[in-house]
Enzyme design. Structure first.
Site, PDB file in Angstrom:
ATOM      1  N   LYS A   1       0.858  -1.184  -0.002  1.00  0.00           N
ATOM      2  CA  LYS A   1      -0.013  -0.163  -0.003  1.00  0.00           C
ATOM      3  C   LYS A   1       1.013   1.200  -0.054  1.00  0.00           C
ATOM      4  CE  LYS A   1      -2.522  -2.284   3.280  1.00  0.00           C
ATOM      5  NZ  LYS A   1      -2.455  -3.414   3.218  1.00  0.00           N
TER       6      LYS A   1
ATOM      7  N   VAL B   1      -5.532  -3.687  -1.880  1.00  0.00           N
ATOM      8  CA  VAL B   1      -7.241  -3.004  -1.356  1.00  0.00           C
ATOM      9  C   VAL B   1      -8.024  -4.150  -1.273  1.00  0.00           C
ATOM     10  CG1 VAL B   1      -7.055  -0.657  -2.321  1.00  0.00           C
ATOM     11  CG2 VAL B   1      -7.169  -2.588  -4.063  1.00  0.00           C
TER      12      VAL B   1
ATOM     13  N   LYS C   1      -6.360   2.008   2.669  1.00  0.00           N
ATOM     14  CA  LYS C   1      -7.278   1.512   1.358  1.00  0.00           C
ATOM     15  C   LYS C   1      -8.126   2.212   1.006  1.00  0.00           C
ATOM     16  CE  LYS C   1      -6.656  -3.397   3.281  1.00  0.00           C
ATOM     17  NZ  LYS C   1      -6.940  -3.997   4.337  1.00  0.00           N
TER      18      LYS C   1
HETATM   19  N1  HSE Z   1      -3.816  -6.303   8.114  1.00  0.00           N
HETATM   20  C1  HSE Z   1      -4.855  -6.347   7.192  1.00  0.00           C
HETATM   21  C2  HSE Z   1      -6.288  -6.737   7.366  1.00  0.00           C
HETATM   22  C3  HSE Z   1      -4.298  -7.160   5.752  1.00  0.00           C
HETATM   23  O1  HSE Z   1      -6.561  -7.040   8.888  1.00  0.00           O
HETATM   24  O2  HSE Z   1      -7.235  -6.633   6.660  1.00  0.00           O
HETATM   25  C4  HSE Z   1      -3.646  -6.283   4.836  1.00  0.00           C
HETATM   26  O3  HSE Z   1      -4.222  -5.490   4.310  1.00  0.00           O
END
Ligand code: HSE
Length: 362
Positions: A135, A162, A235
């Site tokens: 990201k 994303v 995101k």
């Molecule tokens: N740590 C993120 C989540 C995963 O828990 O969705 C990677 O984007």
């Protein structure tokens, strides 16, 4: 048969899962898509593994299963007795290796985007396509990277960054083409959604629920990025900039994580027949002057009534609602979380990239 030689930069959970999928499903992809995937170089913090047997064109075949087994036993790829180059950086590797696609899965850095940003620039300068789940570079330099991809005629896919297994960027880009997306609303982080679900439905403590999320391999290496809302914000920002015509940055997002929530809050929500979700919201709103529009960007815990489209997003699942002018409202929910689904989303990107760039016949 189209052959794609892959370089994997970053051999953590997702990089290893990707290598495992290439090994396990390689024959199926050759049969189904007439696509032959071969990993010809891998880099991690120990250095790189690359086949230099043809010095004019380094990047022949590698003993991938052995590299994976050694890595799972704690030995970095740079220490392989034949193919290992201890200390060789991803950047140095990209200067020499011959390949079609660079898979960028090195650790994310939201402040500098490095080392991924340099990797992506170098790969494209050398005419290699890029598939990334990282990201950092997308948050900081999306415009620059995407125009470099255009100038160099490189494929560039980032669905893994994303929400990975949940299709988000591709829905906005392909399925909603021609419509204006004026609002996005998403449960975009599996770790926080898992914690909130376990606290609300199973009465677990915050600490225990976080530990469980970590043991599933879904939490960031530094879970503060999840629980303080940074991952959701990143995101949301990438989706907003790529799908809603915005040029926003992380500092513009009003951000509040879930660390201030207690079980009492969740019980209170339950009593009111509501659920609490960490929601990312981006919306074009009428601005202060006539004809002006301004962008609202916010990540915060929200109390949702049970009939809200995202109220049923449970556990490690994620969900996203698009509000559009021509095609109405569309919600997508689900998808796995963890290294295999994340790597699977990158495989999806590689196959679709091959379809677009090389015209796969299926
Ligand atoms: N740590 C993120 C989540 C995963 O828990 O969705 C990677 O984007």
């Amino acid at each position: 048969m189209i052959k794609l030689r892959l370089v994997i930069l970053g051999f953590g959970h997702v990089g290893q899962a990707l290598a495992g999928i290439v090994l396990d499903k390689g024959p199926e992809y050759r049969r189904r898509y007439h696509l032959d995937l071969e990993v010809v170089a891998v880099a991690d913090s120990s250095g790189a593994a690359v086949n230099f047997s043809q010095p004019a064109s380094p990047g022949g075949s590698l003993p991938l299963a052995e590299l994976l087994e050694r890595k799972q036993g704690g030995v970095g790829v740079g220490l392989h007795p034949i193919y290992g180059r201890p200390g060789l950086s991803g950047e140095e590797l990209l200067r020499t290796v011959t390949a079609e696609v660079v898979i960028e899965v090195s650790p994310t850095d939201f402040r500098t985007g490095e080392p991924a940003l340099t990797h992506i620039r170098m790969a494209m300068e050398r005419g290699m396509h890029v598939v990334t789940a990282n990201k950092g570079p997308l948050v900081l330099s999306f415009d620059e990277i995407s125009s470099l991809a255009r100038v160099r005629s490189c494929g560039f896919k980032f669905g893994g960054a994303v929400a990975a297994a949940l299709p988000t960027a591709s829905i906005g880009y392909y399925e909603l083409a021609g419509s204006q997306i004026h609002r996005l609303e998403g449960v975009l982080n599996g770790t926080t959604n898992y914690i909130l679900t376990r606290m609300a439905e199973n009465n677990l403590s915050y600490d225990l629920a976080l530990q469980e999320a970590q043991s599933k391999g879904i939490a960031e290496r530094n879970p503060v990025l999840d629980v303080e809302g940074w991952d959701t914000a990143a995101k949301l920002l990438i989706l907003t900039n790529t799908l809603m015509g915005a040029r926003a940055n992380l500092e513009q997002i009003k951000r509040e994580g879930i660390t201030g929530l207690t079980r009492a809050h969740l019980e209170d929500a339950q009593r009111k027949n509501m659920v609490v979700k960490l929601l990312g919201v981006a919306e074009w709103k009428d601005g202060p002057g006539q004809g002006e529009v301004s962008l609202k960007l916010q990540v915060s815990p929200k109390w949702l009534s049970k009939d809200h489209p995202l109220a049923g997003v449970k556990g490690t699942e994620k969900g996203l609602t698009f509000y559009t002018d021509l095609l109405g409202k569309l919600t997508v929910i689900g998808g796995g979380s963890g290294p295999i689904p994340a790597a699977g989303s990158m495989i999806r990107d590689i196959i679709n990239l091959a379809r677009e760039v090389y015209g796969l016949d299926r």
